[in-house]
Design a protein around this motif. Structure first.
Motif, PDB file in Angstrom:
ATOM      1  N   THR A 113       0.817  -1.216   0.000  1.00  0.00           N
ATOM      2  CA  THR A 113       0.000   0.000   0.000  1.00  0.00           C
ATOM      3  C   THR A 113       0.850   1.265   0.000  1.00  0.00           C
ATOM      4  OG1 THR A 113      -0.106  -0.087   2.420  1.00  0.00           O
ATOM      5  CG2 THR A 113      -1.907  -1.121   1.209  1.00  0.00           C
ATOM      6  N   ALA A 114       2.168   1.166  -0.121  1.00  0.00           N
ATOM      7  CA  ALA A 114       3.029   2.346  -0.083  1.00  0.00           C
ATOM      8  C   ALA A 114       2.712   3.286  -1.243  1.00  0.00           C
ATOM      9  CB  ALA A 114       4.497   1.919  -0.142  1.00  0.00           C
ATOM     10  N   HIS A 115       2.584   4.578  -0.946  1.00  0.00           N
ATOM     11  CA  HIS A 115       2.184   5.542  -1.963  1.00  0.00           C
ATOM     12  C   HIS A 115       3.202   5.703  -3.082  1.00  0.00           C
ATOM     13  CE1 HIS A 115      -0.989   7.762   0.705  1.00  0.00           C
ATOM     14  NE2 HIS A 115      -1.370   6.573   0.316  1.00  0.00           N
ATOM     15  N   ILE A 116       4.487   5.559  -2.770  1.00  0.00           N
ATOM     16  CA  ILE A 116       5.491   5.710  -3.815  1.00  0.00           C
ATOM     17  C   ILE A 116       5.322   4.616  -4.876  1.00  0.00           C
ATOM     18  CG2 ILE A 116       7.208   4.398  -2.497  1.00  0.00           C
ATOM     19  CD1 ILE A 116       7.869   7.284  -4.991  1.00  0.00           C
ATOM     20  N   ILE A 117       4.930   3.424  -4.451  1.00  0.00           N
ATOM     21  CA  ILE A 117       4.742   2.328  -5.401  1.00  0.00           C
ATOM     22  C   ILE A 117       3.421   2.508  -6.148  1.00  0.00           C
ATOM     23  CG2 ILE A 117       4.698  -0.179  -5.658  1.00  0.00           C
ATOM     24  CD1 ILE A 117       6.340  -0.333  -3.081  1.00  0.00           C
TER      25      ILE A 117
END
Length: 539
Positions: free
Chosen positions: A58-62
Motif C-alpha cells: 500500500t506504499a504511496h510511492i509504489i
C-alpha cells in the motif's frame, strides 16, 4: 544529441546566410526535430522507490510508480464521477447483477502485444485477493468470463455497483492491469516484470533501488480524447522522460530545486517552506488531495496490544496537538481531527473524536493498571528517511507512552526496512514489532471500503491484523448499500466501534505541499502524483 543542438543554436548567422542563398538547411541524419526538443523532468519523489509491485503493498510511492507504468479500467474524475479509462464502455444487466466491459482500441502492453480480456480478468483476480475493496467484491462474485479478446463479463450474487467503485479505486491499491502471465503471480509473491500498458515505460537498466528510477514516454500509448480531469481523461505525456532522484536530505533537495538541478519536489518539509516561498522562480503547490491522515497501528496479535484495555490505555496516553506540531508545524497545513473518514469529508462523524484528539494521562494510567500489561517491551518502528511516515513524531509517541507507564523501545530504520518488517507476525524478541506509524492519503480514507486500516478481518486485514466481526458486518452492509443516508449512519457506527476497540489511532490531518520551478506547467491536483499533462517550458 545535446551537443548537436548546441551547435545548431550557436551558429544562427550561418543558417540565415544559407537561407539567403536559397539553400536548404538540413537536420543531420538521425537527429529528428522531436529529438532536438527532448525534455527530461527531474523529480524528487515523496520517498525512495525500492520495490515494483503496486498491488502487493500500500506504499504511496509504489502506487505512484503504478500510475506511470500501468493503467486502470476505470478512473474517477475531479468531481468524483467514475469514467472509463482502458474501457470503451460498460453495460449493466436489468437485474443489476451482471456487468459487461468492452476494452477500447489501441491498448498495447509495453512489449507490443495487445491487451486482452484474459489479461484483465487475471489482473482483477490478483488485485481482489489482496485489496480490501477487492476482497469484498470477490465474496460477491459468482462468475468472471471472457466473451472475446476485448469483452468480458462479471456477475454477482446481488445487485451492486461495487465492481465499478473497486475498479476505479484511486489509491492503495488501484486495480492496475497487467499481462496475464504477470498477473498469475501469487499474491504472496512480488511480480518480477514491469510491463504495463500505461503512458510511461520503466527503464529497467537505469533503476537503482532507493536512489533513482527513470521512465520513458510510451510512444505507442493512445490516450483518451477527453481532457485530463482528475485521474480520468487523456493521459497525454508532454515530456520525453521522467527521472526520479531520491534525496533523503531535505536541504539538498531544496538547493537542487533552486539551482535548477531538479524540476519538482513532490513533498517539501514544512519547516523549509520559507526558503521557497520567497523565491520568485519557484511555485509552492499545496494539495489537500495528496494530503491525508497520520495514523498509528498497534499489533493486535502480539502482547501487549492483543489486549483491548492495553490498547485503550495507549489511546488515552496520546494527544494529537503535540504530534501535529512536530510532524507538520505550520498551522496552515494541518488540523486536529478525530474523524477516521476525514474531517470535511462526506462521512465525517463526531463519534468518539474527543478520545482520539485529546490525551488523558490519568485515564491511561488507570486503564493500564486494569489491563493485562506486565511491563512487556513496546517496540515502535521509526522510519528515519520518511519523516511524514512517522519518523519525525514517533519520539513524541514514545514519550507519551512512557509517561503513563509503558516500557518503550524506539527502533530507527529506513522506510524500506519498515515496509519489510511490518509484515512480520513474530514477537518483538524475534524481529516483530508493537507499533507502526504511517499515513492514509485522503483518497484512501474517506470510506470504510477504501480505508486500508479500517478492515478487521484478521489475517486478511492490514498489518496489525485486528479481528472484529461486528465491524466487518457493518462494512459489508456499507459496501452493499446504495443509499447515502444509510451509508453515513453505518460509517458513524463503524467509527464508534473502531475507536472503542482502538483498531488504529488517527493522529491528525494534513495538506501536502510540493514545489516546482516556474518552467514546469500542468501539474494536476490529483490524489496521486501523476506525470501526464506536465510540460517543461523551455527545457
Amino acid at each position: 544529441m545535446k551537443g548537436a543542438a548546441k551547435q545548431l543554436s550557436a551558429r544562427p548567422s550561418l543558417g540565415l546566410k544559407a537561407l539567403a542563398r536559397g539553400l536548404l538547411v538540413v537536420i543531420p541524419l538521425g537527429l529528428s526535430t522531436s529529438a532536438l526538443a527532448a525534455t527530461t523532468l527531474t523529480v524528487v519523489p515523496q520517498s525512495p522507490l525500492r520495490s515494483l509491485d503496486p498491488v502487493i503493498t500500500t506504499a504511496h510511492i509504489i502506487r505512484n510508480y503504478g500510475y506511470m507504468v500501468y493503467d486502470t479500467l476505470l478512473s474517477y474524475d475531479s468531481k468524483g464521477k467514475i469514467q472509463p479509462q482502458m474501457l470503451e464502455k460498460w453495460e449493466v444487466s436489468d437485474d443489476g447483477k451482471t456487468y459487461t466491459f468492452v476494452l477500447r482500441d489501441g491498448l498495447k502492453w509495453h512489449d507490443g502485444t495487445p491487451v486482452t480480456s484474459a489479461d484483465c480478468l487475471a489482473s482483477i483476480t490478483r488485485w481482489a485477493s489482496l485489496d480490501k475493496a477487492g476482497q469484498v467484491m470477490a465474496s460477491l462474485t459468482t462468475s468472471m468470463e471472457a466473451v472475446d479478446d476485448k469483452t468480458f463479463k462479471m456477475s454477482f450474487s446481488m445487485p451492486t455497483d461495487l465492481v465499478l467503485r473497486g475498479l476505479a479505486k484511486k489509491s492503495t491499491s488501484p486495480a492496475f492491469m497487467m499481462p496475464e502471465r504477470v498477473a498469475k503471480t501469487p499474491g504472496s509473491k512480488a511480480i518480477t516484470e514491469s510491463i504495463g500498458s500505461g503512458p510511461f515505460k520503466f527503464v529497467r537498466d537505469k533503476y537503482v533501488p532507493g536512489v533513482s528510477a527513470e521512465f520513458a514516454k510510451n510512444e505507442d500509448y493512445v490516450p483518451r480524447k477527453e481532457p485530463a480531469d482528475g485521474l480520468a481523461g487523456g493521459h497525454v505525456v508532454k515530456v520525453d522522460k521522467v527521472v526520479w532522484r531520491s534525496m533523503p536530505d531535505s536541504f539538498t533537495a531544496i538547493n537542487a530545486l533552486k539551482n535548477g538541478e531538479v524540476d519538482y519536489i513532490e513533498r517539501v518539509d514544512y519547516d523549509l517552506l520559507p526558503l521557497l516561498e520567497k523565491d520568485k522562480n519557484i511555485n509552492v503547490i499545496p494539495n489537500e488531495l495528496q494530503g491525508g491522515q497520520a495514523l498509528m497501528r498497534m499489533n493486535h496479535i502480539q502482547p501487549p496490544f492483543n489486549d483491548k484495555l492495553t490498547r485503550q490505555a495507549a489511546l488515552a496516553a496520546i494527544g494529537q496537538a503535540q504530534i501535529m506540531k512536530v510532524d507538520i508545524g505550520d498551522k496552515r497545513y494541518y488540523r486536529l481531527c478525530g474523524a477516521i473518514f476525514g474531517c470535511g469529508e462526506p462521512l465525517e462523524s463526531s463519534e468518539g473524536v474527543d478520545a482520539v484528539i485529546n490525551a488523558d494521562p490519568e485515564k491511561a494510567k488507570q486503564l493500564l493498571k486494569e489491563s493485562s500489561y506486565k511491563g512487556e517491551k513496546v517496540v515502535i518502528m521509526q522510519p528515519t528517511d520518511y519523516p511524514t511516515g512517522g519518523g519525525s513524531y514517533t519520539p513524541v509517541i514514545a514519550q507519551q507512552l512512557r509517561d503513563v507507564g509503558f516500557n518503550v523501545e524506539l527502533q530507527a530504520m529506513d522506510w524500506q526496512s519498515e515496509l519489510v518488517r511490518r509484515t512480520s507476525r513474530k514477537p518483538v524478541e524475534d524481529g516483530g514489532w508493537s507499533i507502526l506509524t504511517t499515513n492514509a492519503g485522503m483518497a484512501d480514507l474517506t470510506t470504510p471500503l477504501a480505508h486500508f486500516a479500517v478492515a478487521t478481518n484478521g489475517d486478511k486485514a492490514w498489518f496489525g491484523w485486528p479481528s472484529n466481526k461486528e465491524i466487518e458486518d457493518l462494512r459489508y452492509k456499507f459496501t452493499t448499500s446504495g443509499d447515502f443516508t444509510e451509508q453515513k449512519a453505518l460509517a458513524a457506527q463503524i467509527q464508534k466501534l473502531e475507536i472503542e476497540n482502538v483498531i488504529f489511532v488517527p493522529l491528525g490531518q494534513w495538506t501536502n505541499v510540493g514545489a516546482a520551478g516556474n518552467s514546469v506547467k500542468g501539474i494536476l491536483k490529483t490524489p496521486a502524483a501523476v506525470y501526464w499533462n506536465i510540460e517543461k517550458v523551455g527545457g
